[in-house]
Design a protein around this motif. Structure first.
Motif, PDB file in Angstrom:
ATOM      1  N   ILE A 138      18.206 -42.641 -62.082  1.00 32.59           N
ATOM      2  CA  ILE A 138      16.909 -43.294 -62.301  1.00 32.59           C
ATOM      3  C   ILE A 138      15.851 -42.252 -62.657  1.00 32.59           C
ATOM      4  CG2 ILE A 138      15.021 -44.521 -61.137  1.00 32.59           C
ATOM      5  CD1 ILE A 138      17.222 -46.118 -59.660  1.00 32.59           C
ATOM      6  N   THR A 139      15.852 -41.128 -61.943  1.00 28.99           N
ATOM      7  CA  THR A 139      14.875 -40.080 -62.223  1.00 28.99           C
ATOM      8  C   THR A 139      15.020 -39.563 -63.648  1.00 28.99           C
ATOM      9  OG1 THR A 139      14.859 -39.432 -59.891  1.00 28.99           O
ATOM     10  CG2 THR A 139      14.017 -37.813 -61.483  1.00 28.99           C
ATOM     11  N   VAL A 140      16.240 -39.326 -64.076  1.00 33.70           N
ATOM     12  CA  VAL A 140      16.487 -38.849 -65.444  1.00 33.70           C
ATOM     13  C   VAL A 140      16.031 -39.892 -66.455  1.00 33.70           C
ATOM     14  CG1 VAL A 140      18.290 -38.269 -67.116  1.00 33.70           C
ATOM     15  CG2 VAL A 140      18.340 -37.270 -64.827  1.00 33.70           C
ATOM     16  N   ALA A 141      16.365 -41.149 -66.225  1.00 35.26           N
ATOM     17  CA  ALA A 141      15.991 -42.224 -67.162  1.00 35.26           C
ATOM     18  C   ALA A 141      14.468 -42.369 -67.240  1.00 35.26           C
ATOM     19  CB  ALA A 141      16.633 -43.538 -66.731  1.00 35.26           C
ATOM     20  N   VAL A 142      13.796 -42.375 -66.099  1.00 34.77           N
ATOM     21  CA  VAL A 142      12.342 -42.525 -66.080  1.00 34.77           C
ATOM     22  C   VAL A 142      11.674 -41.323 -66.738  1.00 34.77           C
ATOM     23  CG1 VAL A 142      10.318 -42.598 -64.561  1.00 34.77           C
ATOM     24  CG2 VAL A 142      12.263 -44.091 -64.120  1.00 34.77           C
ATOM     25  N   THR A 143      12.149 -40.121 -66.429  1.00 29.73           N
ATOM     26  CA  THR A 143      11.569 -38.914 -67.027  1.00 29.73           C
ATOM     27  C   THR A 143      11.715 -38.945 -68.541  1.00 29.73           C
ATOM     28  OG1 THR A 143      12.068 -37.665 -65.025  1.00 29.73           O
ATOM     29  CG2 THR A 143      11.627 -36.391 -67.030  1.00 29.73           C
ATOM     30  N   SER A 144      12.885 -39.326 -69.012  1.00 28.31           N
ATOM     31  CA  SER A 144      13.124 -39.421 -70.455  1.00 28.31           C
ATOM     32  C   SER A 144      12.199 -40.453 -71.090  1.00 28.31           C
ATOM     33  CB  SER A 144      14.581 -39.788 -70.707  1.00 28.31           C
ATOM     34  OG  SER A 144      14.798 -40.025 -72.062  1.00 28.31           O
ATOM     35  N   PHE A 145      12.091 -41.618 -70.441  1.00 27.03           N
ATOM     36  CA  PHE A 145      11.222 -42.688 -70.945  1.00 27.03           C
ATOM     37  C   PHE A 145       9.771 -42.231 -70.998  1.00 27.03           C
ATOM     38  CE2 PHE A 145       8.423 -46.273 -69.869  1.00 27.03           C
ATOM     39  CZ  PHE A 145       8.606 -47.047 -70.997  1.00 27.03           C
ATOM     40  N   LEU A 146       9.297 -41.625 -69.903  1.00 28.76           N
ATOM     41  CA  LEU A 146       7.908 -41.185 -69.850  1.00 28.76           C
ATOM     42  C   LEU A 146       7.617 -40.107 -70.883  1.00 28.76           C
ATOM     43  CD1 LEU A 146       7.241 -41.113 -66.016  1.00 28.76           C
ATOM     44  CD2 LEU A 146       6.318 -42.698 -67.689  1.00 28.76           C
ATOM     45  N   THR A 147       8.551 -39.196 -71.065  1.00 29.10           N
ATOM     46  CA  THR A 147       8.360 -38.141 -72.054  1.00 29.10           C
ATOM     47  C   THR A 147       8.206 -38.737 -73.441  1.00 29.10           C
ATOM     48  OG1 THR A 147       9.641 -36.608 -70.712  1.00 29.10           O
ATOM     49  CG2 THR A 147       9.355 -36.039 -73.033  1.00 29.10           C
ATOM     50  N   SER A 148       9.069 -39.675 -73.792  1.00 27.70           N
ATOM     51  CA  SER A 148       8.971 -40.291 -75.118  1.00 27.70           C
ATOM     52  C   SER A 148       7.683 -41.100 -75.252  1.00 27.70           C
ATOM     53  CB  SER A 148      10.183 -41.162 -75.416  1.00 27.70           C
ATOM     54  OG  SER A 148      10.234 -42.263 -74.552  1.00 27.70           O
ATOM     55  N   CYS A 149       7.270 -41.780 -74.180  1.00 27.99           N
ATOM     56  CA  CYS A 149       6.031 -42.565 -74.226  1.00 27.99           C
ATOM     57  C   CYS A 149       4.822 -41.659 -74.394  1.00 27.99           C
ATOM     58  CB  CYS A 149       5.866 -43.401 -72.961  1.00 27.99           C
ATOM     59  SG  CYS A 149       7.021 -44.773 -72.865  1.00 27.99           S
ATOM     60  N   CYS A 150       4.804 -40.551 -73.641  1.00 29.06           N
ATOM     61  CA  CYS A 150       3.666 -39.632 -73.717  1.00 29.06           C
ATOM     62  C   CYS A 150       3.603 -38.977 -75.091  1.00 29.06           C
ATOM     63  CB  CYS A 150       3.729 -38.582 -72.623  1.00 29.06           C
ATOM     64  SG  CYS A 150       3.340 -39.277 -71.007  1.00 29.06           S
TER      65      CYS A 150
ATOM     66  N   HIS B 132      -3.746 -47.737 -67.786  1.00 27.62           N
ATOM     67  CA  HIS B 132      -3.562 -47.070 -69.077  1.00 27.62           C
ATOM     68  C   HIS B 132      -4.730 -46.102 -69.330  1.00 27.62           C
ATOM     69  CE1 HIS B 132       0.039 -48.784 -70.738  1.00 27.62           C
ATOM     70  NE2 HIS B 132      -0.391 -50.022 -70.585  1.00 27.62           N
ATOM     71  N   HIS B 133      -5.948 -46.573 -69.064  1.00 28.41           N
ATOM     72  CA  HIS B 133      -7.119 -45.713 -69.270  1.00 28.41           C
ATOM     73  C   HIS B 133      -7.129 -44.544 -68.291  1.00 28.41           C
ATOM     74  CE1 HIS B 133      -8.901 -48.108 -72.393  1.00 28.41           C
ATOM     75  NE2 HIS B 133      -8.759 -49.187 -71.650  1.00 28.41           N
ATOM     76  N   LEU B 134      -6.732 -44.811 -67.065  1.00 24.77           N
ATOM     77  CA  LEU B 134      -6.644 -43.738 -66.071  1.00 24.77           C
ATOM     78  C   LEU B 134      -5.624 -42.689 -66.520  1.00 24.77           C
ATOM     79  CD1 LEU B 134      -7.469 -42.649 -63.268  1.00 24.77           C
ATOM     80  CD2 LEU B 134      -5.635 -44.050 -62.300  1.00 24.77           C
ATOM     81  N   GLY B 135      -4.492 -43.149 -67.021  1.00 24.88           N
ATOM     82  CA  GLY B 135      -3.472 -42.231 -67.528  1.00 24.88           C
ATOM     83  C   GLY B 135      -3.989 -41.398 -68.691  1.00 24.88           C
ATOM     84  N   GLY B 136      -4.735 -42.037 -69.588  1.00 25.84           N
ATOM     85  CA  GLY B 136      -5.326 -41.306 -70.709  1.00 25.84           C
ATOM     86  C   GLY B 136      -6.320 -40.261 -70.264  1.00 25.84           C
ATOM     87  N   LEU B 137      -7.129 -40.605 -69.271  1.00 26.39           N
ATOM     88  CA  LEU B 137      -8.091 -39.644 -68.725  1.00 26.39           C
ATOM     89  C   LEU B 137      -7.356 -38.466 -68.092  1.00 26.39           C
ATOM     90  CD1 LEU B 137     -11.293 -40.391 -66.747  1.00 26.39           C
ATOM     91  CD2 LEU B 137      -9.779 -38.589 -66.046  1.00 26.39           C
TER      92      LEU B 137
ATOM     93  N   VAL C  81      -1.067 -33.942 -65.932  1.00 31.45           N
ATOM     94  CA  VAL C  81       0.047 -34.595 -66.610  1.00 31.45           C
ATOM     95  C   VAL C  81       0.869 -35.478 -65.674  1.00 31.45           C
ATOM     96  CG1 VAL C  81       2.135 -34.201 -67.972  1.00 31.45           C
ATOM     97  CG2 VAL C  81       0.120 -32.764 -68.325  1.00 31.45           C
ATOM     98  N   ASP C  82       1.190 -34.990 -64.484  1.00 32.48           N
ATOM     99  CA  ASP C  82       2.002 -35.797 -63.564  1.00 32.48           C
ATOM    100  C   ASP C  82       1.300 -37.096 -63.191  1.00 32.48           C
ATOM    101  OD1 ASP C  82       4.036 -33.941 -63.598  1.00 32.48           O
ATOM    102  OD2 ASP C  82       3.403 -32.944 -61.754  1.00 32.48           O
ATOM    103  N   GLU C  83       0.004 -37.012 -62.931  1.00 30.84           N
ATOM    104  CA  GLU C  83      -0.743 -38.223 -62.593  1.00 30.84           C
ATOM    105  C   GLU C  83      -0.848 -39.154 -63.804  1.00 30.84           C
ATOM    106  OE1 GLU C  83      -4.038 -36.973 -59.407  1.00 30.84           O
ATOM    107  OE2 GLU C  83      -3.690 -35.493 -61.005  1.00 30.84           O
ATOM    108  N   SER C  84      -0.955 -38.557 -64.982  1.00 32.23           N
ATOM    109  CA  SER C  84      -0.983 -39.356 -66.212  1.00 32.23           C
ATOM    110  C   SER C  84       0.321 -40.129 -66.374  1.00 32.23           C
ATOM    111  CB  SER C  84      -1.196 -38.435 -67.421  1.00 32.23           C
ATOM    112  OG  SER C  84      -1.056 -39.159 -68.614  1.00 32.23           O
ATOM    113  N   LYS C  85       1.424 -39.441 -66.203  1.00 27.87           N
ATOM    114  CA  LYS C  85       2.726 -40.091 -66.338  1.00 27.87           C
ATOM    115  C   LYS C  85       2.879 -41.221 -65.324  1.00 27.87           C
ATOM    116  CE  LYS C  85       5.274 -36.144 -68.190  1.00 27.87           C
ATOM    117  NZ  LYS C  85       6.334 -35.162 -67.930  1.00 27.87           N
ATOM    118  N   ALA C  86       2.455 -40.978 -64.100  1.00 27.97           N
ATOM    119  CA  ALA C  86       2.583 -42.001 -63.059  1.00 27.97           C
ATOM    120  C   ALA C  86       1.737 -43.231 -63.389  1.00 27.97           C
ATOM    121  CB  ALA C  86       2.179 -41.426 -61.703  1.00 27.97           C
TER     122      ALA C  86
END
Length: 181
Positions: free
Chosen positions: A22-34, A141-146, A153-158
């Motif tokens: 799950i960690t690998v899948a989420v990290t991969s997903f978040l990286t591509s989204c960011c 979404h706006h909080l993540g952008g800020l 970055v970690d808080e943005s991804k979360a």
């Protein structure tokens, strides 16, 4: 006793493997989204404001929001569209004095404060808007952008991850509702 210990160990091992997957899948997903998000602007004021206006108009019709509150937010939106964020923030603070539980006004105040580089205050308002409207992904979404913009970055991804989960749930609920009709 021995077999139950082995059983627990095998369950723990499966659980750990699942957690790693799950960690690998989420990290991969978040990286591509960011990475995809970096190509898009953090703010989309025009269409976002139009959507808020439409939603508030509907709430006025259903008597969930007063016409006065709607007019105050509409005034703040006009200021923001003209890049007069100090005026927008002042109008939204006034609106929130009358209706402190307005998620829209709280989120928009966060957006204006963000544009004014008052990041600490913007973070507080995005979080407050998210608490007032826990099923709305926009404040997150706006909080993540800020967070991304100030290097957290970690808080943005979360924040983006939680917002995307909410987005998916909303889409599933809408699809289910349309299938029922």
């Amino acid at each position: 006793f021995g077999s139950s210990t082995n059983s627990r160990a095998s369950r723990l091992s499966r659980s750990q493997m699942r957690s790693v997957w799950i960690t690998v899948a989420v990290t991969s997903f978040l990286t591509s989204c960011c990475e995809a998000q970096k190509r898009q602007p953090v703010f989309y004021w025009g269409e976002h404001h139009d959507a808020i206006e439409e939603h508030l108009e509907e709430q006025v019709k259903n008597e969930k929001v007063s016409q006065e509150h709607f007019d105050e937010i509409k005034q703040a939106l006009a200021h923001a569209k003209e890049d007069r964020h100090e005026d927008a923030a002042a109008a939204l603070k006034s609106s929130l004095e009358a209706k402190p539980d307005s998620a829209h006004a709280t989120q928009l105040l966060g957006m204006s404060l963000h544009k004014l580089d008052r990041h600490g205050e913007a973070i507080e308002h995005y979080k407050a808007a998210s608490k007032l409207a826990p099923h709305a992904p926009d404040p997150l979404h706006h909080l993540g952008g800020l967070f991304e913009g100030i290097g957290r970055v970690d808080e943005s991804k979360a924040a983006h991850m939680i917002a995307r989960v909410i987005d998916r749930r909303l889409k599933k609920a809408a699809k289910k509702k349309s299938e029922e009709l």
